[in-house]
Structure formats: structure tokens, C-alpha cells
Design a protein around this motif. Structure first.
Motif, PDB file in Angstrom:
ATOM      1  N   THR A  22       0.845  -1.190   0.000  1.00  0.00           N
ATOM      2  CA  THR A  22       0.000   0.000   0.000  1.00  0.00           C
ATOM      3  C   THR A  22       0.889   1.253   0.000  1.00  0.00           C
ATOM      4  O   THR A  22       1.808   1.374   0.802  1.00  0.00           O
ATOM      5  N   ARG A  23       0.572   2.180  -0.901  1.00  0.00           N
ATOM      6  CA  ARG A  23       1.380   3.401  -0.957  1.00  0.00           C
ATOM      7  C   ARG A  23       0.683   4.457  -1.800  1.00  0.00           C
ATOM      8  O   ARG A  23      -0.189   4.149  -2.616  1.00  0.00           O
ATOM      9  N   ILE A  24       1.091   5.693  -1.588  1.00  0.00           N
ATOM     10  CA  ILE A  24       0.791   6.788  -2.494  1.00  0.00           C
ATOM     11  C   ILE A  24       2.129   7.407  -2.862  1.00  0.00           C
ATOM     12  O   ILE A  24       2.945   7.722  -1.992  1.00  0.00           O
ATOM     13  N   ASP A  25       2.364   7.565  -4.145  1.00  0.00           N
ATOM     14  CA  ASP A  25       3.612   8.122  -4.658  1.00  0.00           C
ATOM     15  C   ASP A  25       3.262   9.378  -5.440  1.00  0.00           C
ATOM     16  O   ASP A  25       2.392   9.343  -6.312  1.00  0.00           O
ATOM     17  N   MET A  26       3.914  10.496  -5.120  1.00  0.00           N
ATOM     18  CA  MET A  26       3.585  11.773  -5.755  1.00  0.00           C
ATOM     19  C   MET A  26       4.852  12.437  -6.278  1.00  0.00           C
ATOM     20  O   MET A  26       5.882  12.434  -5.591  1.00  0.00           O
ATOM     21  N   ILE A  27       4.776  12.993  -7.472  1.00  0.00           N
ATOM     22  CA  ILE A  27       5.842  13.851  -7.975  1.00  0.00           C
ATOM     23  C   ILE A  27       5.243  15.220  -8.236  1.00  0.00           C
ATOM     24  O   ILE A  27       4.287  15.354  -8.999  1.00  0.00           O
ATOM     25  N   VAL A  28       5.781  16.214  -7.571  1.00  0.00           N
ATOM     26  CA  VAL A  28       5.348  17.597  -7.775  1.00  0.00           C
ATOM     27  C   VAL A  28       6.603  18.467  -7.651  1.00  0.00           C
ATOM     28  O   VAL A  28       6.841  19.121  -6.658  1.00  0.00           O
ATOM     29  N   GLY A  29       7.461  18.381  -8.681  1.00  0.00           N
ATOM     30  CA  GLY A  29       8.774  19.007  -8.585  1.00  0.00           C
ATOM     31  C   GLY A  29       9.775  18.110  -7.891  1.00  0.00           C
ATOM     32  O   GLY A  29      10.892  17.936  -8.340  1.00  0.00           O
ATOM     33  N   ASN A  31       9.885  14.192  -5.422  1.00  0.00           N
ATOM     34  CA  ASN A  31       9.168  12.925  -5.250  1.00  0.00           C
ATOM     35  C   ASN A  31       8.835  12.703  -3.773  1.00  0.00           C
ATOM     36  O   ASN A  31       9.721  12.739  -2.922  1.00  0.00           O
ATOM     37  N   PHE A  32       7.551  12.489  -3.493  1.00  0.00           N
ATOM     38  CA  PHE A  32       7.086  12.205  -2.132  1.00  0.00           C
ATOM     39  C   PHE A  32       6.415  10.831  -2.130  1.00  0.00           C
ATOM     40  O   PHE A  32       5.732  10.465  -3.088  1.00  0.00           O
ATOM     41  N   ARG A  33       6.579  10.110  -1.035  1.00  0.00           N
ATOM     42  CA  ARG A  33       5.959   8.799  -0.934  1.00  0.00           C
ATOM     43  C   ARG A  33       5.509   8.566   0.497  1.00  0.00           C
ATOM     44  O   ARG A  33       6.167   9.001   1.439  1.00  0.00           O
ATOM     45  N   THR A  34       4.376   7.888   0.638  1.00  0.00           N
ATOM     46  CA  THR A  34       3.886   7.588   1.983  1.00  0.00           C
ATOM     47  C   THR A  34       4.744   6.509   2.632  1.00  0.00           C
ATOM     48  O   THR A  34       5.165   5.550   1.998  1.00  0.00           O
ATOM     49  N   LEU A  35       4.988   6.698   3.912  1.00  0.00           N
ATOM     50  CA  LEU A  35       5.639   5.698   4.745  1.00  0.00           C
ATOM     51  C   LEU A  35       4.911   5.717   6.075  1.00  0.00           C
ATOM     52  O   LEU A  35       4.967   6.713   6.803  1.00  0.00           O
TER      53      LEU A  35
END
Length: 227
Positions: A22-29, A31-35
Motif C-alpha cells: 500500500t502506498r501513495i507516490d507523488m511527484i510535484v517538482g 518525489n514524495f511517498r507515503t511511509l
């Protein structure tokens, strides 16, 4: 303090509620990811993820995202320009709200979603992961993409061969219903007597806490398609 500047000209959103990962991965300039219960900064997005907590998360004048990251004794301040893409602010606000509320990703919702978009092109893929089978014949997904070569739609239903169309009449999102009307022939169907494609509808099955960001990003992609 090191200052690292970037621009949110490319946006990526990945929601994977699969029981194994399970994860959410975001790139907005950047990279962010849930932990666990929060997003962290991924400092090595091109290799195995290295997730680092951040502090002093601020959205300044709805234009710039600022955050501080400490690695060992080195402190870096990230400054991300959110004005280069319509979705930049929405993604930053989602990260802020997620870290404040810490909603747990629930595996009961079956849509795995990946959305990529810049100013001109986009691709989004929705897969129903309740069909837990390695056999591609038993998979279900919908892919809609616009790139420099044109637009295409791929539809896969369980026990039905994948279909591909390169003529799209319309794509619309009404509530949780995503409707796609294609034209022309299925390019992967060799049957000469193929009937014209019917409008295809996908009912989104997304966790309520994530529904707003998903519909916001899908709406932006649809607007790009209809320009």
C-alpha cells in the motif's frame, strides 16, 4: 543551509491499495511517498527509494512549496514552484492534509490508479486489483493517454481480449462515473465484422479521503484532451 529549487511542471500521482504494497507516490517538482502515516521525501527517485522526513512544510502564497530536510548534519531547504502546472497546488495541499490527518490506506477499495500529466500530455491508468490473478486474461483496466503521437484508449475486461482505439469522441467524469466514447475500429481485433464500440463506463472505487485529488487530476487530464 543548502537551497534546492525545482518546478512542478510534471505531476505524477500513484495510489496503490494492494495488500502487499500500500502506498501513495507523488511527484510535484520532487518525489514524495507515503511511509506509515505520513509522506516523506524520496531523495533517490531513480533507484530504490530513500525516504527522509521533512519539517517546516509551507505553501507560500499558493505559489511555492517550502520544506526542510535534514540528512545527518546537513540541512537543505527545498523550494518548489507550484505555478508551472494547474495541478501543482492541489497536490501540495493533498500532501499537507494527508500529513495532518494521517488517513490509513484501506485495501477494501479496489482501484489502483496512476496519473501522469504535464502541460500538453497525460496518461492515466486505472486497474481493478480485486482481480487478484497473475493471468493477464483475468485482469481489468482502463488506460487513456495523450502523447505527441495522438490519443489512445486501452480497455481490458476479464476473459475478454484487450481492446485499443485511437479515435476518441469524448471522455467525461460525472461523480464517480468515468465515461469514454471511442470511434473507429479496435486495432487489436482482427475480426472484419467488428461492431462499432459502445460507450465504456468505469465506476471509480476509491477511498473517500483520496477521491477529491483523484477527480481533480482526472478532470485536468480530460480538460487537456478536450482543448
Amino acid at each position: 543551509m543548502n537551497i534546492i529549487q525545482s518546478k512542478a511542471s510534471f505531476i505524477q500521482f500513484t495510489l496503490d491499495p494492494d495488500t502487499a504494497w500500500t502506498r501513495i507516490d507523488m511527484i510535484v517538482g520532487e518525489n514524495f511517498r507515503t511511509l506509515g502515516d505520513s509522506f516523506q521525501l524520496n531523495t533517490t527517485p531513480l533507484t530504490d527509494a530513500t525516504l527522509v522526513p521533512f519539517s517546516n512544510f509551507q505553501i507560500v502564497d499558493q505559489k511555492t512549496l517550502i520544506l526542510d530536510v535534514a540528512v545527518n548534519t546537513s540541512l537543505s531547504r527545498y523550494q518548489i514552484d507550484l505555478t508551472k502546472h494547474k495541478a501543482g497546488l492541489a497536490v501540495a495541499q493533498f500532501i499537507e492534509a494527508y500529513n495532518a490527518g494521517a488517513p490509513k490506506i484501506k485495501t477494501a477499495f479496489s482501484d489502483s490508479i496512476k496519473i501522469e500529466t504535464d502541460k500538453q500530455f497525460f496518461k492515466f491508468q486505472i486497474e481493478d486489483i480485486s482481480y487478484d490473478d497473475t493471468n493477464i486474461e483475468n485482469k481489468k483496466w482502463l488506460i487513456i493517454s495523450r502523447n505527441k503521437y495522438g490519443v489512445y484508449v486501452q480497455i481490458k475486461e476479464p476473459l475478454i481480449a484487450q481492446r485499443r482505439y485511437e479515435q476518441v469522441k469524448s471522455v467525461e467524469l460525472r461523480g464517480h462515473l468515468l465515461k469514454v466514447a471511442c470511434a473507429g475500429e479496435d486495432l487489436w481485433n482482427e475480426t472484419a465484422s467488428e461492431t462499432p464500440p459502445l460507450p465504456y463506463t468505469w465506476k471509480l472505487n476509491v477511498q473517500p479521503e483520496f477521491a477529491e485529488i483523484v477527480t481533480t487530476l482526472l478532470t485536468i487530464c480530460i480538460e487537456q484532451l478536450n482543448k
